[in-house]
Each structure stands twice: as C-alpha cells, then as structure tokens.
Motif scaffolding. Structure first.
Motif, mmCIF file in Angstrom:
data_model
loop_
_atom_site.group_PDB
_atom_site.id
_atom_site.type_symbol
_atom_site.label_atom_id
_atom_site.label_comp_id
_atom_site.label_asym_id
_atom_site.label_seq_id
_atom_site.Cartn_x
_atom_site.Cartn_y
_atom_site.Cartn_z
ATOM 1 N N UNK A 124 38.641 130.839 10.314
ATOM 2 C CA UNK A 124 37.554 129.943 10.728
ATOM 3 C C UNK A 124 37.954 128.480 10.532
ATOM 4 N N UNK A 125 38.605 128.165 9.416
ATOM 5 C CA UNK A 125 38.958 126.775 9.137
ATOM 6 C C UNK A 125 40.039 126.266 10.083
ATOM 7 N N UNK A 126 41.056 127.063 10.330
ATOM 8 C CA UNK A 126 42.092 126.606 11.268
ATOM 9 C C UNK A 126 41.486 126.422 12.660
ATOM 10 N N UNK A 187 32.019 122.164 9.861
ATOM 11 C CA UNK A 187 33.420 122.317 10.220
ATOM 12 C C UNK A 187 34.273 121.337 9.415
ATOM 13 N N UNK A 188 35.537 121.673 9.181
ATOM 14 C CA UNK A 188 36.412 120.762 8.434
ATOM 15 C C UNK A 188 36.542 119.388 9.087
ATOM 16 N N UNK A 189 36.575 119.349 10.411
ATOM 17 C CA UNK A 189 36.737 118.095 11.148
ATOM 18 C C UNK A 189 35.654 117.981 12.208
ATOM 19 N N UNK A 231 46.549 129.524 -4.741
ATOM 20 C CA UNK A 231 46.206 128.270 -5.397
ATOM 21 C C UNK A 231 46.021 127.140 -4.396
ATOM 22 N N UNK A 232 46.862 127.087 -3.395
ATOM 23 C CA UNK A 232 46.807 126.006 -2.409
ATOM 24 C C UNK A 232 46.078 126.505 -1.169
ATOM 25 N N UNK A 233 44.750 126.582 -1.298
ATOM 26 C CA UNK A 233 43.949 127.225 -0.268
ATOM 27 C C UNK A 233 44.047 126.493 1.061
ATOM 28 N N UNK A 234 43.826 125.195 1.051
ATOM 29 C CA UNK A 234 43.778 124.457 2.311
ATOM 30 C C UNK A 234 45.136 124.441 3.013
ATOM 31 N N UNK A 235 46.207 124.388 2.260
ATOM 32 C CA UNK A 235 47.540 124.462 2.874
ATOM 33 C C UNK A 235 47.727 125.797 3.580
ATOM 34 N N UNK A 236 47.290 126.870 2.945
ATOM 35 C CA UNK A 236 47.423 128.191 3.567
ATOM 36 C C UNK A 236 46.491 128.341 4.758
ATOM 37 N N UNK A 237 45.326 127.675 4.710
ATOM 38 C CA UNK A 237 44.368 127.756 5.802
ATOM 39 C C UNK A 237 44.878 127.028 7.060
#
Length: 269
Positions: A124-126, A187-189, A231-237
């Motif tokens: 969803x985030x990507x 949404x993130x953006x 640990x790095x959630x947003x990087x993986x997302x």
C-alpha cells in the motif's frame, strides 16, 4: 503503457458509497486556493490551513461528501487542472480519503481490517508514493506505518486495540469518531493527479470490502504480524515486491481493469 494509465470518466464502484477527499499542499496562500476552489468547484468544497505545514503558505482542500458519479469525476479532474497551474509543493503533505465508518460496523471488523492492512502495508505504501521516488520527510509523524504498533496489541481486547488507532493523526489509517464515524486513509505523499486519486479511492474501497467478505487466511495474517521484525520499515516499503503486489491485487480487486491500473502505479510503468 504510459498512455494506458489515465484518468477514467467512470470507475467500477457502487454508486451509493459515500467518500470524501482532503488534499494538503504548501507553497501557496490559502486565500488563492480558497478563491480557486470556490469559483471552480463550488461552495460545498472547503479550504482550510493545516497547522502541521508551513504557516501562511499552505492550504488543505476538503471535499463535500462525494459518490461515484460523472459529476464527481468532472470536479476532481477540474481540481487537478487548477492546481497544476498553481504548481504547489507536495513534498511534506499527504492526500487523504475518508469512507463512512459503517463499512466496518464493529470493533472486531475494524481490528481484522487493521491486521490485513498491516500485512499489505508495504504494498500500500509503495503504491501510495504516487509520482514521487521517496516518502515525504514527515511521514513518521503524520502517516506512520502501523505494523509495529499493532503487533503489540493484537492479542488484547479488540476494543482496546482499535482505540489506539482512533481519533489520532500519527498513522496512515485511523478511525474518526468525534463528529462523525469515518475511516480515514493518509497516503505517504500528496498528489493532485486525478488518475492517482481515482486509484487511491478504488484501492482503499475494495480493501474494505475484501475484509468484510471474510474469505482470507486469518491465521496467516496473524503469523505475519507476530513474526514481523524489520527495523528499517520505510526503506523496505520503498522496495518493489512483485509477487506480493500481484497477490494483493488478485485478492482485493474483483475487476481486471482495476488490477491493471494498480500494476501501472505500483510498478511505476
């Protein structure tokens, strides 16, 4: 392929479903946006200042209650064209979609929804980055992922767990109950692209519908949340996960045309 991803004059969604949108932006004066909106979209649309953004240089457009009809999409397309001329800054803002809370009538339904949302949150985030390559800077403050917060409360009383995600502005999804019962997605953006706005509305709606069909593997969802340890959630997302994205689209969308539009946005084609 770029020509395929376009704004649609109609979408496949029930006509009676109520929804609303909120669009934040910076680099504009609220007075300018107010006059554009009132003259171009009508008196039912509202403009306010968002306290989380740059003072006196931001605006938030708030729609009235909308439904899936020709008039709605004409107005959203018109809004996109008006804002394109203003060229606002969306780098620190979000786009929000609200649905009637009756789509998830009980706390048990809402907890099941939160769990399913968390399982597919990376997809969803990507998808919700829209035209941007990276998430906005303030995402942790105003549209934070829910999975780690949810992980600690899934075994507790459903009412207590859902309360954590009610009437707050921290997460990418919340239940608003103060003035009216709403389900809000952040949404993130942000974006004023009408094609992206349509895609968001369709995806969030069918995700809600899918939860209520109650045909998915709940044990698998619980295990995913319990075992989640990144640990790095947003990087993986931000990274592409093709197999999971295809699974997500096949599960929630009943129509191939919506899956195709999802793929174009998710895979940035």
């Amino acid at each position: 392929k770029k020509r395929f991803f376009r704004f649609r004059p109609t979408i496949i969604m029930p006509k009676h479903i109520n929804f609303g949108i909120e669009l934040e932006m910076e680099g504009v004066t609220p007075q300018t946006v107010y006059h554009l909106v009132k003259n171009g979209l009508g008196g039912d649309w509202n403009v306010k200042v968002d306290q989380s953004l740059e003072l006196l240089k931001n605006a938030e457009i708030v729609s009235p209650v909308l439904q899936n009809n020709k008039d709605t999409w004409i107005l959203i397309k018109k809004m996109g064209k008006m804002l394109q001329k203003l060229n606002p800054d969306y780098s620190k803002s979000s786009f929000q979609v609200n649905f009637d809370g009756s789509l998830l009538p009980t706390v048990e339904d809402r907890l099941r929804f939160l769990k399913l949302y968390a399982m597919y949150e990376d997809i969803i985030y990507r998808f919700s980055k829209g035209e941007d390559e990276h998430f906005r800077e303030s995402i942790e403050t105003y549209a934070s992922p829910i999975i780690l917060s949810l992980k600690g409360v899934t075994k507790l009383d459903p009412e207590y767990a859902v309360e954590m995600f009610t009437n707050q502005k921290r997460y990418g999804v919340t239940f608003k109950t103060q003035n009216q019962d709403l389900i809000e997605f952040r949404t993130p953006n942000s974006t004023s692209n009408p094609a992206l706005i349509q895609n968001y509305i369709v995806m969030f709606y069918y995700l809600l519908v899918y939860v209520m069909k109650n045909k998915y593997d709940k044990k698998r969802v619980d295990e995913y949340i319990d075992n989640y340890s990144k640990l790095y959630i947003l990087e993986s997302y931000e990274r592409e996960n093709a197999d999971k994205a295809i699974e997500f689209a096949r599960e929630i969308y009943p129509h191939q045309i919506d899956r195709t539009f999802f793929y174009h946005q998710y895979f940035k084609k």
